[in-house]
Enzyme design. Sequence first.
Site, short mmCIF file in Angstrom:
data_model
loop_
_atom_site.label_atom_id
_atom_site.label_comp_id
_atom_site.label_asym_id
_atom_site.label_seq_id
_atom_site.Cartn_x
_atom_site.Cartn_y
_atom_site.Cartn_z
N GLU A 86 0.80 -1.23 0.00
CA GLU A 86 0.00 0.00 0.00
C GLU A 86 0.83 1.28 0.00
OE1 GLU A 86 -2.82 -0.51 3.20
OE2 GLU A 86 -3.58 -2.39 2.37
N GLU B 147 -6.27 -10.47 -1.92
CA GLU B 147 -7.15 -10.33 -0.74
C GLU B 147 -8.60 -10.16 -1.18
OE1 GLU B 147 -5.69 -7.17 1.79
OE2 GLU B 147 -3.60 -7.68 1.40
#
Length: 372
Positions: free
Chosen positions: A172, A279
């Site tokens: 991220e 995910e």
Amino acid sequence: MTQGAANRPHRRALLAAGGALALSGCGRGQAEASGATLYDVPRPDPPPALKELAGFPLGTCVSTGLIDDPDWATLATRQCSQVTAEWEMKMESILKDDGTFDFTRADRIAAFAQREDLRLFGHTLVWYAQDPPALKRIDGDKRAFDNAVRNYILAVVGRYRGQAVAWDVVNEAVTEHGEGLRDCIYSRNLGQEDYMLLAFQYAREADPQAVLLINDYNLEVTPAKRATFMRLVERLLKRGAPIGGIGTQTHIDIHLPPGAGRTAIRELASFGLPIHVSELDVSLRGDRMDLRPREQKLAAQAGRYAEVMGAFLDLPPRQRFAFTTWGLRDKDSWLRRSPNAGDGTDAPLTFDDHGHAKPGFWALADALQTRR
Ligand code: 9MR
């Protein structure tokens, strides 16, 4: 009835709807005529094991709590061939306040994976959101900070060398709307992009064999973020970062425009690197004004699962690194836990609270069976 025969009508229903099951705007009667096929078609019980239908690793996230739940363990070992620790291989679990390491929970997960013959996926080494006290204490002392990050990566990756096949090295790194790179304790101490290069180099030093990935979210939701992410990957590769794969988290919801998930995976694959759908979950929330009945929402969810799996299957086999959902049963999802729980009714995964397959599961199974 054989599994194949049981699946055939439903597969046609999905394909007829373009794989997207676009039910929005349907009246109840129409919904029953289309979405209801997801429930009415006889399905084998127990459902097929997806790991056996896929020619690539199928993953889920895991925690030590789940390992101790026999129902979960039975479901996970039947369906999956790979696990990612949901949080117990992160700094928050491993790096103690005094700078020492606690591998108790990470080791339990690794032992579970070994015992059950599951591939272990390492997650995650450097994440802006993890700035534990041991690092905060040396914030500003660049040499000490660099040493600490290197020691951490060497210790963690080194410990599972030979077992963890891959690591999310940087997680991220791009800002929410894609304006640029995040400002964080790592960038402040080691340089805005240099911290990533260093993390990849340290991970490579710790395990010359592991596949090293860069992982991010909303790459399908926010095209500007995807563009920034891709430029970052390009620059890091040019600078020699040993990036061996791209992780696209794919936390999406049923309002994501059809096609957006497919476009993201296709574009991200343009580097030629393996892709990890890392995910995946499909929230039923995202629009409080969406008053469709739950059955229709579950059908829309199945459409999103079908699309993401379809896009993954469109990749050449060498680029299919793994396909991971962020859990199996709805009740175990992070979207059911504080502070993300909302009204507590979200159901983003492919099995319901009791471990029964949902339309989303059959969307994955059908996509895999059709494309075998
Ligand atoms: O699902 C995870 C949740 O249980 C943890 O509390 C949280 C912090 O460790 O991380 C969640 O997983 C995140 C993942 O590691 C990175 N992408 C976003 C995931 C959901 O927040």
